[in-house]
Write a protein that holds these residues in place. Structure first.
Motif, PDB file in Angstrom:
ATOM      1  N   HIS A 278       9.155 -25.286 -16.510  1.00  0.00           N
ATOM      2  CA  HIS A 278       9.909 -24.904 -15.221  1.00  0.00           C
ATOM      3  C   HIS A 278      10.184 -25.378 -14.379  1.00  0.00           C
ATOM      4  O   HIS A 278      11.043 -25.565 -13.874  1.00  0.00           O
ATOM      5  CB  HIS A 278       8.604 -23.623 -14.529  1.00  0.00           C
ATOM      6  CG  HIS A 278       7.540 -22.234 -14.776  1.00  0.00           C
ATOM      7  ND1 HIS A 278       6.505 -22.287 -14.888  1.00  0.00           N
ATOM      8  CD2 HIS A 278       8.554 -21.810 -15.553  1.00  0.00           C
ATOM      9  CE1 HIS A 278       6.622 -21.295 -15.209  1.00  0.00           C
ATOM     10  NE2 HIS A 278       7.135 -21.197 -15.639  1.00  0.00           N
ATOM     11  N   LEU A 279       9.547 -26.804 -14.675  1.00  0.00           N
ATOM     12  CA  LEU A 279      10.209 -28.192 -14.286  1.00  0.00           C
ATOM     13  C   LEU A 279      11.250 -28.138 -14.962  1.00  0.00           C
ATOM     14  O   LEU A 279      12.636 -28.641 -15.165  1.00  0.00           O
ATOM     15  CB  LEU A 279       9.504 -28.504 -13.478  1.00  0.00           C
ATOM     16  CG  LEU A 279       8.380 -28.494 -13.016  1.00  0.00           C
ATOM     17  CD1 LEU A 279       7.457 -29.565 -12.285  1.00  0.00           C
ATOM     18  CD2 LEU A 279       8.807 -28.051 -11.576  1.00  0.00           C
ATOM     19  N   ALA A 280      11.137 -29.052 -16.337  1.00  0.00           N
ATOM     20  CA  ALA A 280      12.133 -29.413 -16.779  1.00  0.00           C
ATOM     21  C   ALA A 280      12.448 -29.137 -18.053  1.00  0.00           C
ATOM     22  O   ALA A 280      13.857 -29.544 -18.251  1.00  0.00           O
ATOM     23  CB  ALA A 280      11.783 -31.091 -17.777  1.00  0.00           C
ATOM     24  N   ALA A 281      12.433 -28.211 -18.780  1.00  0.00           N
ATOM     25  CA  ALA A 281      12.785 -27.400 -20.066  1.00  0.00           C
ATOM     26  C   ALA A 281      14.191 -27.131 -19.608  1.00  0.00           C
ATOM     27  O   ALA A 281      15.315 -27.063 -20.838  1.00  0.00           O
ATOM     28  CB  ALA A 281      12.226 -25.858 -20.078  1.00  0.00           C
ATOM     29  N   LEU A 282      14.481 -26.292 -18.601  1.00  0.00           N
ATOM     30  CA  LEU A 282      16.371 -26.166 -17.883  1.00  0.00           C
ATOM     31  C   LEU A 282      16.976 -27.134 -17.598  1.00  0.00           C
ATOM     32  O   LEU A 282      17.856 -27.178 -18.310  1.00  0.00           O
ATOM     33  CB  LEU A 282      15.617 -25.942 -17.377  1.00  0.00           C
ATOM     34  CG  LEU A 282      15.354 -23.605 -16.887  1.00  0.00           C
ATOM     35  CD1 LEU A 282      15.909 -23.538 -15.670  1.00  0.00           C
ATOM     36  CD2 LEU A 282      15.752 -23.235 -18.214  1.00  0.00           C
ATOM     37  N   ASP A 283      16.707 -28.318 -18.363  1.00  0.00           N
ATOM     38  CA  ASP A 283      17.425 -29.785 -18.504  1.00  0.00           C
ATOM     39  C   ASP A 283      18.047 -29.571 -20.370  1.00  0.00           C
ATOM     40  O   ASP A 283      18.561 -30.117 -20.506  1.00  0.00           O
ATOM     41  CB  ASP A 283      16.421 -30.765 -18.658  1.00  0.00           C
ATOM     42  CG  ASP A 283      16.449 -31.578 -16.761  1.00  0.00           C
ATOM     43  OD1 ASP A 283      17.541 -30.381 -16.165  1.00  0.00           O
ATOM     44  OD2 ASP A 283      15.335 -32.011 -16.861  1.00  0.00           O
ATOM     45  N   TYR A 284      17.376 -28.371 -21.439  1.00  0.00           N
ATOM     46  CA  TYR A 284      17.401 -28.192 -22.319  1.00  0.00           C
ATOM     47  C   TYR A 284      17.894 -26.653 -23.256  1.00  0.00           C
ATOM     48  O   TYR A 284      18.638 -27.047 -24.020  1.00  0.00           O
ATOM     49  CB  TYR A 284      16.064 -29.190 -23.551  1.00  0.00           C
ATOM     50  CG  TYR A 284      16.563 -30.332 -23.364  1.00  0.00           C
ATOM     51  CD1 TYR A 284      16.703 -31.926 -23.410  1.00  0.00           C
ATOM     52  CD2 TYR A 284      14.646 -30.577 -22.137  1.00  0.00           C
ATOM     53  CE1 TYR A 284      15.601 -33.070 -22.917  1.00  0.00           C
ATOM     54  CE2 TYR A 284      14.143 -31.890 -21.560  1.00  0.00           C
ATOM     55  CZ  TYR A 284      15.061 -32.496 -22.161  1.00  0.00           C
ATOM     56  OH  TYR A 284      14.394 -33.744 -21.009  1.00  0.00           O
ATOM     57  N   VAL A 285      16.825 -26.013 -22.470  1.00  0.00           N
ATOM     58  CA  VAL A 285      17.035 -24.116 -22.519  1.00  0.00           C
ATOM     59  C   VAL A 285      18.320 -23.987 -21.724  1.00  0.00           C
ATOM     60  O   VAL A 285      18.160 -24.155 -20.459  1.00  0.00           O
ATOM     61  CB  VAL A 285      15.657 -24.137 -22.401  1.00  0.00           C
ATOM     62  CG1 VAL A 285      15.933 -22.694 -22.956  1.00  0.00           C
ATOM     63  CG2 VAL A 285      14.744 -25.023 -23.828  1.00  0.00           C
ATOM     64  N   LYS A 286      19.454 -23.184 -22.028  1.00  0.00           N
ATOM     65  CA  LYS A 286      20.642 -22.474 -21.951  1.00  0.00           C
ATOM     66  C   LYS A 286      19.520 -21.673 -21.023  1.00  0.00           C
ATOM     67  O   LYS A 286      19.497 -20.321 -22.053  1.00  0.00           O
ATOM     68  CB  LYS A 286      21.697 -22.636 -22.179  1.00  0.00           C
ATOM     69  CG  LYS A 286      23.104 -22.088 -21.405  1.00  0.00           C
ATOM     70  CD  LYS A 286      24.323 -22.527 -21.493  1.00  0.00           C
ATOM     71  CE  LYS A 286      25.015 -22.302 -21.130  1.00  0.00           C
ATOM     72  NZ  LYS A 286      25.185 -22.602 -19.895  1.00  0.00           N
ATOM     73  N   GLY A 287      19.871 -21.133 -19.800  1.00  0.00           N
ATOM     74  CA  GLY A 287      19.385 -19.625 -19.687  1.00  0.00           C
ATOM     75  C   GLY A 287      20.599 -18.838 -19.216  1.00  0.00           C
ATOM     76  O   GLY A 287      21.478 -18.925 -18.934  1.00  0.00           O
TER      77      GLY A 287
END
Length: 471
Positions: free
Chosen positions: A110-119
């Motif tokens: 919930h803090l770091a993943a969206l730097d790598y995972v495109k939602g």
């Protein structure tokens, strides 16, 4: 030509952090980490009943109140001259360990993943900077989005585990000098156990595989963000009542050498912080006198140092110093047979990087989950969980522990039955510290140097590095 970039606030962290970097040749050449919030808990605690400290200090941080409560109650144990019962020690481990699971899952998904995972392009998946550096194949990316959603439920279950023995969450009521307040019962053990099984399966089937998948497609981030390479761990999760052995061991790794921890070598510098200059001091002599108009200051964070040098704290430090066996996902990632024993230091220099910090956190999460299972079996329902105590007229001590994001220490002095002196060195105080009296950058500042910034309008790698420290 050098260009200065300012990111204020840094989003998807707990707290108020500003990062300034100087970019030249599409690479960070210099950096400043700036804590923009004065907390002042050391001032608030003066004159209070010492037992208030375990509750008040939990309000320091919205993400790791449990760790501050743990460090505070350990300081009170020393000042009161008491040790917890066996059940009390184990229950404290269960409380803090449940918080580790919740916090590590929170951090990555919930803090770091969206730097790598495109939602999908809807909140909460939209990011601060739009960038094109998403390298995950579609199937892996979809697993990341699904993991993001599943992680909410896992975090809820971890909080429920914590509340079973802590009384409530986020601020735990159970911590008292000499142990805890919550009795051990069979129904609590069973309730904790079944929630733990679900979380452990999530770590094995979702968290670890996704972290290593991200590492596979962002291999260049194993070469970025080394920093000073100095590491420190206070030790956490005592395994015996004398607290001589820990699941994650105390120690220091300085300039490539292992050393035993010596708490007397800890100092805090305020040379570039917004506090009155009082020189470099050990926390027992520390002062918190705010001076927001100080000309050469640029942060409300002090600059802790060990033996005069900056040291990184957190999962990387703990896992490197303890050097435990890693999961079989590490074998797959390294292309090694599943029966080969792989330890943290087998990652070598790759561990000192943006992705190395994520790997360390995920592996530590798995290690703690397995330990929680064992500790549950050691509890003895019906036996005492604390030793009754009285507030001493005088006393002093310190409590060391490890928050999910790093080493946390509390120092207390009691006079006439109330708190005369209290000092706190929080995990992010170590990692996000400004320059010290020698001009040495803090760990995040140093790790930012050399980070590539291909597009100055979207400095995603700067944010990836900062978030990898979980400030």
């Amino acid at each position: 030509m050098a260009r200065k970039l300012s990111i204020d606030p840094v989003t998807r962290i707990e707290g108020h952090l500003k990062i300034e970097v100087e970019v030249d040749g599409k690479v960070v050449r210099d950096a400043k980490s700036q804590g923009m919030l004065f907390r002042g808990f050391e001032v608030i605690l003066k004159g209070r009943d010492p037992r208030d400290a375990t509750q008040i200090t939990q309000r320091i941080c919205g993400v790791c109140p449990t760790a501050h409560g743990t460090a505070s109650v350990r300081a009170l144990d020393v000042a009161f001259g008491v040790k917890p019962t066996t059940n009390g020690r184990i229950v404290r481990n269960l409380i803090l360990g449940a918080n580790y699971l919740q916090s590590h899952i929170l951090h990555f998904f919930h803090l770091a993943a969206l730097d790598y995972v495109k939602g999908p392009q809807i909140p909460p998946f939209t990011t601060h900077y739009e960038h094109g550096e998403y390298w995950l194949p579609r199937a892996v990316n979809e697993r990341g989005v699904q993991g993001y959603l599943e992680a909410f439920n896992m975090r809820r279950k971890a909080q429920e585990m914590l509340a079973l023995f802590g009384g409530r969450m986020p601020h735990v009521h159970a911590f008292i000098p000499g142990g805890v307040t919550e009795p051990v019962t069979s129904d609590k053990i069973v309730s904790f156990y079944w929630r733990l099984q679900e979380i452990k399966k999530f770590i094995e089937d979702v968290y670890l595989p996704l972290v290593y998948s991200v590492g596979k497609y962002y291999r260049e981030l194993f070469e970025v963000g080394r920093g000073w390479g100095n590491l420190l761990c206070y030790g956490v999760f005592p395994l015996d009542d004398e607290e001589k052995e820990f699941l994650l061991k105390p120690g220091v790794y300085t300039n490539g050498k292992d050393e035993p921890l010596d708490v007397s070598k800890i100092t805090e510098s305020v040379k570039r912080s917004w506090y009155e200059d009082v020189g470099d001091r050990h926390p027992t002599q520390g002062l918190t006198r705010v001076n927001p108009d100080k000309g050469n200051g640029y942060s409300f964070i002090k600059a802790p140092r060990y033996n005069g040098l900056p040291h990184e704290v957190g999962p990387l430090a703990r896992m490197w110093i303890t050097n435990p066996v890693l999961s079989k996902e590490a074998n797959k990632f390294l292309g090694l047979p599943p029966d080969k024993e792989v330890r943290m230091r087998d990652l070598g220099e790759k561990a000192f990087s943006i992705m190395g910090r994520h790997v360390a956190r995920a592996e530590e999460c798995y290690l703690v989950a397995k330990a929680l299972e064992k500790w549950l079996s050691e509890l003895k329902p019906g036996e005492p969980v604390n030793i009754p105590t009285k507030v001493p007229k005088t006393g002093e001590g310190y409590g060391l522990s490890e928050a999910p994001r790093g080493s946390v220490g509390h120092w207390i002095k009691i006079k006439d039955g109330v708190i005369e002196h209290y000092q706190i060195v929080a995990p992010t105080t170590w990692n996000a510290s400004p320059r010290d009296s020698k001009g040495q950058r803090g760990p995040i500042e140093e790790a930012l140097v050399g980070v590539p910034v291909p597009d100055p309008t979207a400095p995603i790698n700067v944010l990836r590095l900062v978030r990898a420290f979980d400030p």
